[in-house]
Design an enzyme around this catalytic site. Structure first.
Site, mmCIF file in Angstrom:
data_model
loop_
_atom_site.group_PDB
_atom_site.id
_atom_site.type_symbol
_atom_site.label_atom_id
_atom_site.label_comp_id
_atom_site.label_asym_id
_atom_site.label_seq_id
_atom_site.Cartn_x
_atom_site.Cartn_y
_atom_site.Cartn_z
ATOM 1 N N GLN A 1 0.843 -1.209 0.000
ATOM 2 C CA GLN A 1 0.000 0.000 0.000
ATOM 3 C C GLN A 1 0.870 1.248 0.000
ATOM 4 O O GLN A 1 1.622 1.482 0.942
ATOM 5 C CB GLN A 1 -0.902 -0.027 1.233
ATOM 6 C CG GLN A 1 -1.771 1.204 1.412
ATOM 7 C CD GLN A 1 -2.722 1.055 2.586
ATOM 8 O OE1 GLN A 1 -3.724 0.360 2.503
ATOM 9 N NE2 GLN A 1 -2.393 1.685 3.693
ATOM 10 N N GLY A 2 0.761 2.046 -1.042
ATOM 11 C CA GLY A 2 1.544 3.273 -1.160
ATOM 12 C C GLY A 2 0.742 4.495 -0.776
ATOM 13 O O GLY A 2 0.303 5.257 -1.647
ATOM 14 N N SER B 1 1.271 6.500 2.879
ATOM 15 C CA SER B 1 2.004 7.460 3.711
ATOM 16 C C SER B 1 3.277 7.946 3.032
ATOM 17 O O SER B 1 3.924 7.222 2.267
ATOM 18 C CB SER B 1 2.364 6.833 5.056
ATOM 19 O OG SER B 1 1.204 6.557 5.808
ATOM 20 N N GLU C 1 -4.841 10.508 16.715
ATOM 21 C CA GLU C 1 -5.247 11.909 16.602
ATOM 22 C C GLU C 1 -6.158 12.116 15.402
ATOM 23 O O GLU C 1 -7.187 12.806 15.495
ATOM 24 C CB GLU C 1 -3.996 12.788 16.478
ATOM 25 C CG GLU C 1 -3.143 12.856 17.747
ATOM 26 C CD GLU C 1 -2.283 11.616 17.963
ATOM 27 O OE1 GLU C 1 -1.733 11.474 19.067
ATOM 28 O OE2 GLU C 1 -2.172 10.792 17.022
ATOM 29 N N GLU D 1 -10.198 -2.301 5.093
ATOM 30 C CA GLU D 1 -9.118 -2.730 5.976
ATOM 31 C C GLU D 1 -9.627 -3.031 7.380
ATOM 32 O O GLU D 1 -9.063 -3.864 8.087
ATOM 33 C CB GLU D 1 -8.038 -1.648 6.039
ATOM 34 C CG GLU D 1 -6.845 -2.021 6.888
ATOM 35 C CD GLU D 1 -5.775 -0.935 6.896
ATOM 36 O OE1 GLU D 1 -4.619 -1.248 7.167
ATOM 37 O OE2 GLU D 1 -6.106 0.232 6.610
ATOM 38 N N SER E 1 4.340 -1.603 4.274
ATOM 39 C CA SER E 1 4.448 -2.971 4.784
ATOM 40 C C SER E 1 4.708 -3.957 3.655
ATOM 41 O O SER E 1 3.995 -3.970 2.646
ATOM 42 C CB SER E 1 3.159 -3.365 5.513
ATOM 43 O OG SER E 1 2.908 -2.504 6.604
ATOM 44 N N SER F 1 -3.607 7.432 12.575
ATOM 45 C CA SER F 1 -3.203 7.652 13.961
ATOM 46 C C SER F 1 -4.399 7.974 14.847
ATOM 47 O O SER F 1 -5.469 8.352 14.383
ATOM 48 C CB SER F 1 -2.195 8.802 14.038
ATOM 49 O OG SER F 1 -2.839 10.034 13.779
#
Length: 384
Positions: free
Chosen positions: A126-127, A129, A365, A246, A163, A363
């Site tokens: 998965q591209g 971040s 947040e 996901e 990953s 995240s």
């Protein structure tokens, strides 16, 4: 016997037979922080599953799946976890990219990419971040330009925390295809081959000493002009749909693993004497009630993906911290290893890797912002 009970019995019996034979040594291998364990053997195991019709069970039959109901999918993931079967190597293709293509891909894309996922012949990463666009995914700077003369997209940029990129043949990439665009606008969702000039994968050594995460650099990498999912410029909507997949029913298997960790921690507390501490008792009870709430909500499906992710990530991180307190001073010691600086035991690995649970896949947040704005209707965060 209901159809769900029959399905559960079928997969339970199959797993018992297969994991008692040549694949017996793979039980419990792999997983977060341990993806390096027996990877080739686990790949062979998953191809064995594919040959017997046990991959992509929730996909429609016309796309190579079993067309399993939600209840049957729950049964599959629970029984797989209860059997202590090895961690899956094809999760990103089967659970993320595949459902995205089924929902948004063209017939040509489905025909090209879905069969190799079912057969576990092509692995995906998965591209999303980037160094400056982690939790704030809309800030991506990786760009893709259409080259009409060659009929390809030319991709340039950097992705991070990717990953299993070093084991993958393909990557689905969120890239900016509209020059000068900002935030969510002008993004597209591209399918990019990894084995080509212009793609470089650099492993990232983690606290656990392993390297399942990577940096990926695209330097004039190419992919076919037709390998854009959805409309050009509609990448944000497609990317968000992938994140929704996901956090689907496969997390129930994850919760079986959580329950096993909690039970083992209770036994460890008895062994070390930590269970006599009222504060430890209280934290263990809170962990149990948190897990029960997590499982109940997942079965009912009445919690938003952001709430569920925030819950399980914090729960698992806290369990790792509790494990260190239960172990006491022994938790500070690691065993020297000739292949790397040290070897971690299961509790140390849990504590260190679970620090990332509240960061990856959105995240804490960001999840709280989503909950506040989309679930509670609070004003959006002011951006400078």
């Amino acid at each position: 016997m209901s159809s769900v009970e029959e399905f559960r019995t079928e997969i339970r019996d199959w797993l018992r037979e297969q994991l008692g034979g040549e694949f017996a040594g793979l039980k419990g291998r792999g997983g977060p922080g341990r993806e390096h364990e027996a990877f080739a053997e686990r790949l062979a195991w998953e191809r064995h599953m594919a040959a017997h019709g046990w991959t992509c069970v929730g996909w429609p039959r016309e796309h190579g799946g079993r067309g399993a109901s939600i209840e049957e999918q729950i049964a599959f993931h629970e029984e797989y976890a209860l059997a202590d079967a090895p961690a899956r190597v094809n999760h990103i293709g089967e659970q993320l990219l595949g459902p995205t293509l089924i929902a948004y891909g063209t017939e040509e894309q489905q025909a090209r990419f879905l069969p190799p996922i079912v057969a576990v012949q092509e692995l995906w990463c998965q591209g999303y971040s980037e160094p400056d666009a982690g939790s704030d995914l809309a800030n991506v700077r990786t760009r893709a330009e259409l080259d009409p003369d060659r009929g390809t997209w030319r991709v340039n940029g950097q992705k991070i925390w990717t990953s299993l990129a070093h084991e993958s043949q393909w990557c689905f990439v969120v890239a900016r295809t509209a020059p000068g665009s900002r935030r969510h606008a002008g993004l597209s969702y591209l399918l990019v081959p990894m084995d080509q000039p212009g793609v470089e994968v650099r492993p990232i050594v983690q606290l656990t000493g392993t390297s399942e995460f990577n940096e990926v650099f695209f330097d004039d990498a190419r992919t076919d002009a037709a390998h854009v999912v959805g409309a050009v410029g509609d990448g944000w909507r497609i990317a968000m749909a992938t994140l929704g997949f996901e956090r689907g029913v496969s997390t129930l298997g994850q919760q079986v693993g959580f329950a096993r960790e909690l039970a083992a921690l209770v036994e460890l507390a008895r062994h070390t004497g930590a269970l006599a501490d009222p504060l430890v008792q209280d934290r263990l009870v809170r962990a149990w009630t948190g897990l029960e709430a997590m499982r109940a909500h997942a079965r009912r499906g009445d919690v938003s993906p952001s709430v569920a992710k925030n819950h399980w990530a914090r729960w698992h991180r806290d369990l790792g911290e509790l494990a260190m307190d239960v172990r006491g001073a022994a938790a500070l010691l690691a065993v020297p290893d000739a292949r790397q600086p040290y070897e971690l035991d299961d509790w140390q690995r849990l504590f260190l890797f679970a620090r990332a649970d509240t960061i990856y896949a959105g995240s804490d947040e960001i999840q709280r912002n989503i909950i506040a704005e989309r679930e509670l209707g609070l004003p959006k965060e002011v951006r400078v």
